[in-house]
Design an enzyme around this catalytic site. Structure first.
Site, mmCIF file in Angstrom:
data_model
loop_
_atom_site.group_PDB
_atom_site.id
_atom_site.type_symbol
_atom_site.label_atom_id
_atom_site.label_comp_id
_atom_site.label_asym_id
_atom_site.label_seq_id
_atom_site.Cartn_x
_atom_site.Cartn_y
_atom_site.Cartn_z
ATOM 1 N N ILE A 35 15.732 -11.659 12.742
ATOM 2 C CA ILE A 35 15.073 -13.234 12.570
ATOM 3 C C ILE A 35 13.566 -13.018 12.416
ATOM 4 O O ILE A 35 13.045 -13.887 12.004
ATOM 5 C CB ILE A 35 15.649 -14.275 13.034
ATOM 6 C CG1 ILE A 35 15.276 -14.007 14.695
ATOM 7 C CG2 ILE A 35 17.146 -14.321 12.864
ATOM 8 C CD1 ILE A 35 15.869 -15.124 15.643
ATOM 9 N N ASN A 95 16.518 -0.357 23.414
ATOM 10 C CA ASN A 95 15.865 -0.626 24.516
ATOM 11 C C ASN A 95 16.800 -0.597 25.513
ATOM 12 O O ASN A 95 18.042 -1.306 25.602
ATOM 13 C CB ASN A 95 15.074 -1.763 24.416
ATOM 14 C CG ASN A 95 14.075 -2.057 23.333
ATOM 15 O OD1 ASN A 95 13.258 -0.710 23.278
ATOM 16 N ND2 ASN A 95 13.913 -2.759 22.662
ATOM 17 N N GLU A 103 15.561 -7.252 25.725
ATOM 18 C CA GLU A 103 15.662 -8.627 25.614
ATOM 19 C C GLU A 103 16.982 -9.318 25.857
ATOM 20 O O GLU A 103 17.139 -10.218 26.421
ATOM 21 C CB GLU A 103 14.809 -9.194 24.652
ATOM 22 C CG GLU A 103 13.244 -9.083 24.796
ATOM 23 C CD GLU A 103 12.518 -9.226 23.624
ATOM 24 O OE1 GLU A 103 13.116 -10.101 22.798
ATOM 25 O OE2 GLU A 103 11.360 -9.199 23.459
ATOM 26 N N VAL A 104 18.015 -8.591 25.098
ATOM 27 C CA VAL A 104 19.369 -9.208 24.826
ATOM 28 C C VAL A 104 20.245 -8.021 25.571
ATOM 29 O O VAL A 104 20.197 -6.919 25.128
ATOM 30 C CB VAL A 104 19.751 -9.203 23.531
ATOM 31 C CG1 VAL A 104 21.313 -9.810 23.423
ATOM 32 C CG2 VAL A 104 18.983 -10.298 22.915
ATOM 33 N N HIS A 108 22.128 -2.727 21.365
ATOM 34 C CA HIS A 108 21.843 -2.755 19.863
ATOM 35 C C HIS A 108 20.574 -1.717 19.174
ATOM 36 O O HIS A 108 19.915 -1.215 20.271
ATOM 37 C CB HIS A 108 21.231 -4.262 19.510
ATOM 38 C CG HIS A 108 20.172 -4.581 20.368
ATOM 39 N ND1 HIS A 108 20.192 -4.964 21.758
ATOM 40 C CD2 HIS A 108 18.645 -4.891 20.037
ATOM 41 C CE1 HIS A 108 18.868 -5.268 22.171
ATOM 42 N NE2 HIS A 108 17.993 -5.441 21.161
ATOM 43 N N MET A 109 20.761 -1.661 18.355
ATOM 44 C CA MET A 109 19.738 -0.469 17.457
ATOM 45 C C MET A 109 18.970 -1.208 16.577
ATOM 46 O O MET A 109 19.593 -1.749 15.698
ATOM 47 C CB MET A 109 20.439 0.865 17.241
ATOM 48 C CG MET A 109 19.396 1.660 16.738
ATOM 49 S SD MET A 109 19.843 3.343 16.541
ATOM 50 C CE MET A 109 20.823 3.851 18.324
ATOM 51 N N HIS A 110 17.721 -0.997 16.863
ATOM 52 C CA HIS A 110 16.941 -1.801 15.657
ATOM 53 C C HIS A 110 16.531 -0.492 14.693
ATOM 54 O O HIS A 110 16.128 0.692 15.003
ATOM 55 C CB HIS A 110 15.143 -2.002 16.112
ATOM 56 C CG HIS A 110 15.230 -3.226 17.057
ATOM 57 N ND1 HIS A 110 14.980 -4.398 16.849
ATOM 58 C CD2 HIS A 110 15.479 -3.271 18.617
ATOM 59 C CE1 HIS A 110 15.053 -5.240 17.798
ATOM 60 N NE2 HIS A 110 15.289 -4.427 18.926
#
Length: 124
Positions: A35, A95, A103-104, A108-110
């Site tokens: 987002i 991360n 942060e979450v 998850h992978m960006h």
């Protein structure tokens, strides 16, 4: 390992409580647009299972989940044109924990691409 929080934003997205801009859905993986994109291509890949971080996922996910996750990313980078056959590449970032600035608390992978990403970590 911190306990998994089933109220984190990605868990809520997986339950359909929060909308997302889906790029790909598979049996074990969801990929959607960030987002607040930091590059022309910026998507997040998340497993459907309750994993806190990469090391949790790598140690505890089933072989099917691990294979599906990585193949989903390979498919997405190809479809978005940032794979090495059709583009100039991409950066994959995950991360973990406070020092990793996670942060979450859902693995998850960006995936970022579409422009040069610059240095990964500044000196300091």
């Amino acid at each position: 390992m911190p306990a998994y929080d089933p109220q984190n934003i990605f868990a809520r997205i997986l339950r359909g409580e929060i909308p997302n801009d889906t790029v790909l859905e598979t049996e074990h993986t969801l990929v959607f647009r960030d987002i607040r994109p930091q590059a022309p291509v910026h998507v997040l890949a998340i497993p459907r299972g309750a994993y806190v971080s990469y090391d949790d996922f790598a140690a505890n996910a089933s072989d099917a989940e691990i294979v599906d996750f990585h193949r989903a990313i390979a498919r997405v980078v190809r479809e978005l044109g940032v794979d090495l056959d059709s583009g100039a590449g991409f950066r994959a970032i995950t991360n973990a924990g406070p020092d990793g600035v996670q942060e979450v608390p859902h693995f998850h992978m960006h995936i970022l691409g579409g422009r040069p990403m610059g240095r990964m970590v500044s000196a300091g």
